[in-house]
Design an enzyme around this catalytic site. Structure first.
Site, PDB file in Angstrom:
ATOM      1  N   HIS A  38       0.802  -1.235   0.000  1.00 40.68           N
ATOM      2  CA  HIS A  38       0.000   0.000   0.000  1.00 40.68           C
ATOM      3  C   HIS A  38       0.831   1.279   0.000  1.00 40.68           C
ATOM      4  CE1 HIS A  38      -3.512  -2.405   0.224  1.00 40.68           C
ATOM      5  NE2 HIS A  38      -3.619  -2.516   1.527  1.00 40.68           N
TER       6      HIS A  38
ATOM      7  N   HIS B 292      -9.606   1.915   0.728  1.00 41.44           N
ATOM      8  CA  HIS B 292      -9.522   0.765   1.631  1.00 41.44           C
ATOM      9  C   HIS B 292     -10.578   0.836   2.746  1.00 41.44           C
ATOM     10  CE1 HIS B 292      -7.776  -2.647   3.594  1.00 41.44           C
ATOM     11  NE2 HIS B 292      -6.631  -2.595   2.911  1.00 41.44           N
TER      12      HIS B 292
ATOM     13  N   GLU C 159     -11.754  -3.926  -2.563  1.00 39.37           N
ATOM     14  CA  GLU C 159     -10.819  -2.919  -3.074  1.00 39.37           C
ATOM     15  C   GLU C 159     -10.604  -3.120  -4.570  1.00 39.37           C
ATOM     16  OE1 GLU C 159      -7.232  -3.140  -0.370  1.00 39.37           O
ATOM     17  OE2 GLU C 159      -8.542  -4.660   0.512  1.00 39.37           O
TER      18      GLU C 159
END
Length: 344
Positions: free
Chosen positions: A109, A178, A309
């Site tokens: 991420h 997210h 996601e």
């Protein structure tokens, strides 16, 4: 009509610059969403149940302090590259890049300080808000000055999230939001009574560090066949699964299409996910362990929320047969995901 309000949510800690963090409240007849200028975070999302009452269906914190401490990306936009890059390494045009390793042997991420942990510049729109930032060349090890725009717009029951980016050097990019959902209302104990379906004929098996093996496996005859709605608790038991944290491979087209549905039969709340992206990571909050206290000081336990996601496939930069994750100078990255909230 969508009402848009802005207010101060808090101040960043002095060591982070001490700037004000703003909250933008978008409100229609059926949905109310609160978004922060820190990390473009969806801090609250209220939607109606069958009884006509609103409930907040996303996990998060009541105050800014919760978001400035370590947390599992609640509600945030993550980037430059969502999900995992194996060993934090990749090559572009013959040059090798090394990223910070923040997830075992991998980069996750965006690294140590990804897009979720920085302040964005907001611009209020008639029905939403557009956030902008420039990610400088070399930030978190990534090449190129990257200009990024994330736009949230609310229209009736539909929240659209548009991601645009332009770069000065070829760079990998994959952006997603997210948010952790529980349609029974955030703080509810688990998601076992939710029904979920995902329009995918294949998924990506992973190794023990959650990196795709490279195989694109058919869902047919496996616990990953979610083409028809399954009740999550029963389904996990039936297939002896500890939960999901996998990429489902979507039809490859730039057109908007319906890719996933979630429904909570007791309240009637339902959510559809439409996107232009090639993949969707279905995650069932396996790493929540009750140690984090969220809104109303409720402890968030394992399987107390799910994430859908929309994104490019994980580690695509190192897998030539996956959809390309590269953005080149002169091109524009442009993807939209739509969340549609109903009662059913």
């Amino acid at each position: 009509m969508t009402e848009v309000k802005r207010e101060v949510f808090g101040q960043m800690p002095q060591e982070e610059g001490g700037e004000a963090v703003e909250k933008f409240v978008l409100k229609s007849d059926s949905v109310k969403v609160e978004i922060l200028s820190l990390g473009c975070i969806i801090a609250a999302l209220e939607t109606k149940g069958r009884d006509g009452k609103f409930s907040d269906v996303v996990l998060g914190f009541d105050t800014l302090e919760g978001y400035t401490r370590k947390h599992p990306f609640f509600g945030a936009v993550v980037g430059r590259v969502a999900n995992r890059i194996a060993k934090g390494r990749f090559s572009v045009d013959g040059k090798e890049y090394q990223l910070f390793l923040n997830n075992g042997p991998n980069s996750l991420h965006g690294g140590a300080k990804g897009f979720d942990k920085v302040l964005w510049s907001p611009q209020v729109l008639p029905n939403g808000v557009c956030f902008f930032r420039l990610s400088p060349d070399g930030e978190e090890g990534y090449p190129g000055d990257l200009k990024v725009w994330v736009t949230y717009t609310l229209s009736g029951r539909e929240l659209a999230i548009n991601y645009r980016a332009q770069t000065s050097k070829t760079t990998p990019i994959s952006l997603t939001n997210h948010a952790y959902f529980n349609l029974a209302g955030q703080g509810s104990r688990d998601i076992y009574d939710h029904e979920v379906s995902i329009e995918a004929d294949s998924y990506l098996p992973v190794d023990d560090t959650q990196i795709p093996t490279g195989e694109v496996a058919a869902v047919q005859g496996t616990g990953f066949d979610l083409r028809q709605p399954v009740e999550l608790g029963k389904h996990l038991q039936k297939f002896h699964l500890d939960g999901f944290d996998h990429n489902f491979c979507l039809q490859q087209t730039q057109a908007r299409r319906l890719v996933a549905r979630a429904r909570h039969p007791p309240t009637g709340r339902a959510m559809e996910v439409h996107t232009t992206q090639p993949g969707i990571q279905f995650y069932t909050g396996n790493n929540l362990d009750g140690s984090l206290k969220g809104k109303g000081t409720v402890a968030y336990h394992k399987h107390s929320a799910f994430c859908l996601e929309t994104q490019n496939w994980p580690d695509a930069i190192n897998k030539p047969h996956f959809p390309s994750a590269l953005l080149r100078p002169g091109e524009e990255y442009n993807h939209t995901t739509w969340l549609v909230f109903n009662t059913a």
